[in-house]
Scaffold this motif. Sequence first.
Motif, PDB file in Angstrom:
ATOM      1  N   TYR A 296       8.522   5.454  11.912  1.00 39.93           N
ATOM      2  CA  TYR A 296       7.997   4.095  11.955  1.00 39.93           C
ATOM      3  C   TYR A 296       6.480   4.033  11.866  1.00 39.93           C
ATOM      4  CZ  TYR A 296      12.741   2.847  13.169  1.00 39.93           C
ATOM      5  OH  TYR A 296      14.109   2.689  13.138  1.00 39.93           O
ATOM      6  N   GLY A 297       5.821   5.174  12.085  1.00 34.84           N
ATOM      7  CA  GLY A 297       4.368   5.193  11.956  1.00 34.84           C
ATOM      8  C   GLY A 297       3.911   5.475  10.543  1.00 34.84           C
ATOM      9  N   ALA A 298       4.799   6.039   9.702  1.00 33.05           N
ATOM     10  CA  ALA A 298       4.414   6.378   8.330  1.00 33.05           C
ATOM     11  C   ALA A 298       5.465   5.922   7.319  1.00 33.05           C
ATOM     12  CB  ALA A 298       4.183   7.892   8.211  1.00 33.05           C
ATOM     13  N   TYR A 299       6.640   6.550   7.337  1.00 40.84           N
ATOM     14  CA  TYR A 299       7.645   6.273   6.310  1.00 40.84           C
ATOM     15  C   TYR A 299       8.081   4.815   6.258  1.00 40.84           C
ATOM     16  CZ  TYR A 299       8.181  11.237   5.326  1.00 40.84           C
ATOM     17  OH  TYR A 299       7.954  12.531   4.943  1.00 40.84           O
ATOM     18  N   ARG A 300       8.279   4.188   7.411  1.00 40.52           N
ATOM     19  CA  ARG A 300       8.735   2.802   7.423  1.00 40.52           C
ATOM     20  C   ARG A 300       7.773   1.903   8.192  1.00 40.52           C
ATOM     21  NH1 ARG A 300      10.965   4.965   4.094  1.00 40.52           N
ATOM     22  NH2 ARG A 300      13.185   4.969   3.529  1.00 40.52           N
ATOM     23  N   ARG A 301       6.514   2.230   8.132  1.00 42.21           N
ATOM     24  CA  ARG A 301       5.508   1.391   8.767  1.00 42.21           C
ATOM     25  C   ARG A 301       5.447   0.047   8.053  1.00 42.21           C
ATOM     26  NH1 ARG A 301      -0.604   3.299   8.492  1.00 42.21           N
ATOM     27  NH2 ARG A 301      -0.527   2.230   6.494  1.00 42.21           N
ATOM     28  N   PRO A 302       5.408  -1.057   8.802  1.00 44.33           N
ATOM     29  CA  PRO A 302       5.329  -2.366   8.144  1.00 44.33           C
ATOM     30  C   PRO A 302       4.057  -2.481   7.315  1.00 44.33           C
ATOM     31  CG  PRO A 302       5.915  -2.600  10.464  1.00 44.33           C
ATOM     32  CD  PRO A 302       5.503  -1.173  10.264  1.00 44.33           C
ATOM     33  N   ALA A 303       4.181  -3.087   6.151  1.00 45.07           N
ATOM     34  CA  ALA A 303       2.999  -3.311   5.318  1.00 45.07           C
ATOM     35  C   ALA A 303       2.133  -4.383   5.949  1.00 45.07           C
ATOM     36  CB  ALA A 303       3.414  -3.736   3.914  1.00 45.07           C
ATOM     37  N   SER A 304       0.860  -4.364   5.607  1.00 41.10           N
ATOM     38  CA  SER A 304      -0.058  -5.367   6.130  1.00 41.10           C
ATOM     39  C   SER A 304       0.366  -6.751   5.670  1.00 41.10           C
ATOM     40  CB  SER A 304      -1.483  -5.061   5.654  1.00 41.10           C
ATOM     41  OG  SER A 304      -2.336  -6.156   5.902  1.00 41.10           O
TER      42      SER A 304
END
Length: 229
Positions: A202-210
């Motif tokens: 969740y911090g990289a692969y599926r981190r929400p876009a801005s």
Amino acid sequence: MRSVTRRQAAHHDKRSAATEAQLLSAVERLLNNGESFTEISVQRILEEAGVSRATFYAHFQGKSDILARLAENLRTGLLALARQWDPGAGEDGAERYARFFEEVITIHRANRIVLSAVREVASYDPAVRNFYTADLEEFDEAVLRTLVAEQEAGTTPSDLDAVAASRIIVWGGSQAIARHISVDDGSGDAAFARELGQIWWYGAYRRPASATHPGGPAEPEPRPKERTT
């Protein structure tokens, strides 16, 4: 005649492999007995392994070469584990990473003395330092490739700096695992692996876009104005 030569070569290779294993096992025993790798002399290794100095140098360039060889199988195994997982395979990534890190921690615990020696010697020996950094760099590159592939597939946000992210999670994760093993008796391994999995996924692969800049990095928040009196 050729078959005789081949048999002789095979016999020589077998004896050579057995001698290498004998020397590697000798160093592992010395480390497991609490001796510091820095203080273990070549003569001490010769005595423990029961081989001559000429035999030692026929197989290894020096102590550092033995240490690198001990860590080589470990590196190969960890990279093989990392390459088995496809982020786009439909599995929950955080759970998959948690299982992966549990395996990693188990391997690191089983080899913690060798890994500790590698980190110790890497601080002053360029050969071991190069091996140690190359190990992490190879893992870093593997993670970077998957992050970029996921960005191209549209499943990882484009505003993620893949180079910085892979560097942070690989090099930072390595230090975190080493610290965890040094202070935890193993009872916290599952929880630690779960947190690492959540952070990676969740911090990289599926981190929400801005929300304000979905196609690029978000602008920094403006600093609050200073109060005047």
